[in-house]
Write an enzyme that holds these catalytic residues in place. Structure first.
Site, PDB file in Angstrom:
ATOM      1  CG  ASP A  52      -0.401  -0.042   2.515  1.00 40.13           C
ATOM      2  OD1 ASP A  52       0.840  -0.128   2.613  1.00 40.13           O
ATOM      3  OD2 ASP A  52      -1.164   0.008   3.502  1.00 40.13           O
ATOM      4  CB  SER A  53       4.583   1.672  -0.282  1.00 46.31           C
ATOM      5  OG  SER A  53       4.720   0.546  -1.137  1.00 46.31           O
ATOM      6  CG  ASP A  91       0.463  -4.117   1.988  1.00 50.71           C
ATOM      7  OD1 ASP A  91       0.667  -5.013   2.823  1.00 50.71           O
ATOM      8  OD2 ASP A  91       1.198  -3.121   1.858  1.00 50.71           O
ATOM      9  CE  LYS A 119       3.428  -5.818   3.694  1.00 51.31           C
ATOM     10  NZ  LYS A 119       2.894  -4.664   4.471  1.00 51.31           N
ATOM     11  CD  GLU A 121       0.627  -1.485   7.916  1.00 53.55           C
ATOM     12  OE1 GLU A 121       0.299  -0.685   8.826  1.00 53.55           O
ATOM     13  OE2 GLU A 121       1.063  -1.127   6.820  1.00 53.55           O
ATOM     14  CD  GLU A 188       7.995  -0.037   7.377  1.00 55.66           C
ATOM     15  OE1 GLU A 188       7.072  -0.800   7.026  1.00 55.66           O
ATOM     16  OE2 GLU A 188       8.132   1.118   6.943  1.00 55.66           O
TER      17      GLU A 188
HETATM   18  O1  KIV Z   1       3.510  -1.062   1.603  1.00 57.80           O
HETATM   19  C1  KIV Z   1       4.692  -1.449   1.520  1.00 57.80           C
HETATM   20  O2  KIV Z   1       5.399  -1.208   0.541  1.00 57.80           O
HETATM   21  C2  KIV Z   1       5.224  -2.209   2.639  1.00 57.80           C
HETATM   22  C3  KIV Z   1       6.702  -2.466   2.651  1.00 57.80           C
HETATM   23  C4  KIV Z   1       7.422  -1.247   3.014  1.00 57.80           C
HETATM   24  C5  KIV Z   1       7.052  -3.600   3.525  1.00 57.80           C
HETATM   25  O3  KIV Z   1       4.513  -2.576   3.509  1.00 57.80           O
END
Ligand code: KIV
Length: 272
Positions: A52-53, A91, A119, A121, A188
């Site tokens: 989600d970056s 994500d 993924k 959090e 992280e």
């Molecule tokens: O969203 C993302 O790119 C991430 C990475 C920084 C691990 O969660």
């Protein structure tokens, strides 16, 4: 120090735990489109994350909070078309995992778009979400330490687990996400000794980003690895591999090799 070569076969979820047992470090990068995905895959990157970056490096937001499940699903489908061997992780964006049912709906779409794992959090109430997904055949990567979706509560993007009590909580959370069924754990912005202790505590691989060299693998954001200015402060753990790789494909290969032979990250790119 183990120095491996790129995987011959497509990665599978069970192969990740085997990689840890074999001492084979995992190279992971974020990716948002098919062209970069194809180049990473050919360069021997093991794991590709549609993070989600994308809210910050592709969409230009100040945080990951505006990213939607539809955004991640779209980019996951694009990236999936470029991959042959790398394992694709997507994500769950902010609040898509607020309840087990919401997480299940979002995860089904992500797997149908081509992801092999989702993924999410945090620990706490997310443990129930992890169990719920894993019981329904959805592999989960957990993410602890600096969790960017918590930026409002944290008051910024800061190193986590610095004092003894916080480090102990992180170790407990790491065991809890593993016990809930997570297959992989991203750490992280965690001090090197804390990430090292978690890595030796767990049987699932840890993937570090600003978490020191003793994790079982590393991840970087694509734009950071290429030295692009994405309009945000460059964290200490970022390294521009384009300078040393000479081309985009060369940068990916140099990164994957540096992760495998343990030369990245060094102390300069880690938190003591
Ligand atoms: O969203 C993302 O790119 C991430 C990475 C920084 C691990 O969660």
């Amino acid at each position: 120090m183990y120095s491996g070569t790129p995987n011959e076969k497509p990665w599978t979820v069970p192969a990740l735990a085997q990689a840890k047992r074999d001492g084979r470090r995992l190279a992971m990068l974020t990716c948002y489109d098919a062209g970069f995905a194809r180049t990473m895959d050919a360069a021997g990157v093991d794991l590709v994350l549609v993070g989600d970056s994308l809210g910050m490096v592709v969409q230009g937001h100040d945080s990951t909070l505006p990213v939607t499940t539809a955004d991640v699903t779209y980019h996951t489908a694009c990236v999936a078309r470029g991959l042959e061997k790398a394992l694709l992780i997507a994500d769950l964006p902010f609040a898509a995992d607020a309840t087990p049912e919401r997480a299940l709906d979002a995860s089904i779409g992500l797997l149908q778009a081509g992801a092999a794992m989702v993924k999410l959090e945090g620990a706490g109430h997310k443990l129930e979400v992890i169990r719920f997904l894993v019981e329904r055949e959805i592999p989960v990567c957990a993410h602890l330490g600096l969790t960017p979706q918590s930026v409002l509560r944290l008051g910024g993007y800061k190193v986590q687990g610095r004092d003894e009590a916080a480090a102990q909580r992180l170790r407990e959370d790491a065991r809890a996400v593993q016990d809930a069924g997570a297959t992989l754990l991203v750490l992280e912005c965690v001090p090197t000794p804390v990430a090292a202790a978690i890595t030796s505590d767990l049987h699932i691989p840890t993937i570090g980003i600003g978490a020191g060299p003793q994790c079982d693998g590393q991840v970087l954001v694509l734009h950071d690895l290429l030295g692009l200015n994405s309009g945000h402060r460059r964290p200490r753990f970022v390294k521009d591999f384009l300078a040393e790789g000479g081309s985009v494909a060369g940068a990916f290969a140099a990164y994957a090799q540096a992760v495998r032979d343990g030369s990245f990250p060094d102390a300069e790119h880690s938190y003591a």
